[in-house]
Design a protein around this motif. Structure first.
Motif, mmCIF file in Angstrom:
data_model
loop_
_atom_site.group_PDB
_atom_site.id
_atom_site.type_symbol
_atom_site.label_atom_id
_atom_site.label_comp_id
_atom_site.label_asym_id
_atom_site.label_seq_id
_atom_site.Cartn_x
_atom_site.Cartn_y
_atom_site.Cartn_z
ATOM 1 N N ALA A 59 3.795 -2.226 2.543
ATOM 2 C CA ALA A 59 2.831 -0.528 2.505
ATOM 3 C C ALA A 59 2.660 -0.699 1.547
ATOM 4 C CB ALA A 59 4.632 0.585 2.532
ATOM 5 N N HIS A 60 2.829 -1.308 0.163
ATOM 6 C CA HIS A 60 2.215 -0.768 -1.054
ATOM 7 C C HIS A 60 1.458 -2.247 -0.992
ATOM 8 C CE1 HIS A 60 5.819 1.185 -0.737
ATOM 9 N NE2 HIS A 60 4.305 2.396 -0.906
ATOM 10 N N ASP A 202 8.202 4.294 3.939
ATOM 11 C CA ASP A 202 6.497 4.341 3.738
ATOM 12 C C ASP A 202 6.150 3.697 5.204
ATOM 13 O OD1 ASP A 202 7.397 6.034 1.441
ATOM 14 O OD2 ASP A 202 5.730 4.915 0.375
ATOM 15 N N GLU A 203 4.992 4.525 5.668
ATOM 16 C CA GLU A 203 5.051 4.246 7.511
ATOM 17 C C GLU A 203 3.745 2.841 6.808
ATOM 18 O OE1 GLU A 203 1.684 5.735 10.146
ATOM 19 O OE2 GLU A 203 3.239 7.031 9.886
#
Length: 270
Positions: A59-60, A202-203
């Motif tokens: 996600a990141h 997080d998505e």
């Protein structure tokens, strides 16, 4: 068809950045040591750290670059990472977390089994088969090819028992071989599992643009932590291997903390 690869499109700024960063690391390692092999080790380590971090924190994107930058410091160890082992771990994570957005094929599963078997026999270590079996448990829960997964899992388990009980292809690290790096990696892996369970929610979008399964991603994160700890006690990895794995976890930690600080500052400012 093989679905566990992730293409690097050079029209994407992120991909161009990691390619340039990898080449720079190669040059740095070569200049620092005067040996082309050391340059390859450093550049390859940087790229694999980035790739591994993308799987445990998809996600990141910043986490992967922070981890890649941290992995530069493994140059101080001057030993060769086990690149094939790291690539094997990368494939297992992709098979479990489903980040490619494609259904696993028979070729994927049997290729992973073949590579696992090769690594297990070439390194005379049954741990590879155990980790592969743990990965298959997750795949069995999330995929439809349950019959094939069950067959491969049974084969891996039988080989694991034969190698462990009859061939003696396992060994435990001695207490005097434990060092601060080993202990730091173990502690970081445990904390990463806790963070993944409660905060890294997080998505996530898969490579095909669809929403990824958060449960599968968490299982992949958990598998990474368990595998890292198991290899410390039973795998006898090099210091560079451990530093690469630690860099991936620290990259996630640092990005997580930085994100929280920025969010807090924004709320405070408003």
């Amino acid at each position: 068809m093989f679905t566990l690869g992730r293409k690097i499109h050079l029209d994407d700024k992120t991909n161009i950045s990691i390619v340039l960063f990898t080449l720079s690391a190669f040059a740095l390692g070569w200049l620092f040591s005067g040996d082309v092999g050391s340059g390859f080790n450093l550049g390859g380590g940087v790229f694999l750290t980035w790739a591994l971090t993308r799987e445990i924190d998809p996600a990141h994107s910043y986490s992967a670059f922070i981890a890649a930058a941290l992995s530069l410091f493994h140059i101080v160890y001057m030993d060769t990472p086990h690149f094939l082992v790291m690539a094997w771990m990368l494939l297992l994570l992709r098979a479990v977390n489903g980040i490619t957005g494609k259904k696993l094929t028979l070729f994927d599963i049997f290729s992973a089994l073949a590579l696992t078997t090769y690594l297990s026999f070439s390194n005379e270590n049954s741990l590879f088969l155990l980790v592969f079996s743990l990965a298959l448990i997750g795949i069995f829960m999330f995929q439809k090819r349950k019959k094939v997964v069950f067959i491969c899992g049974t084969i891996a388990l039988i080989l694991f028992l034969i190698k462990s009980l009859f061939l003696g292809h396992y060994s435990v690290i001695d207490a005097d071989q434990m060092n601060p790096l080993n202990i730091l990696v173990i502690i970081s892996s445990i904390f990463f599992s806790i963070l993944a369970k409660f905060d890294l929610k997080d998505e996530v979008k898969s490579d095909n643009g669809k929403k990824a399964d958060r449960t599968r991603i968490f299982y992949g994160q958990l598998l990474y932590s368990i595998t890292t700890v198991l290899f410390i006690f039973f795998g006898h990895l090099t210091s560079s291997d451990l530093f690469i794995q630690l860099s991936a976890i620290c990259g996630v930690f640092i990005n997580y903390c930085a994100t929280k600080v920025v969010d807090y500052y924004k709320r405070f400012s408003n």
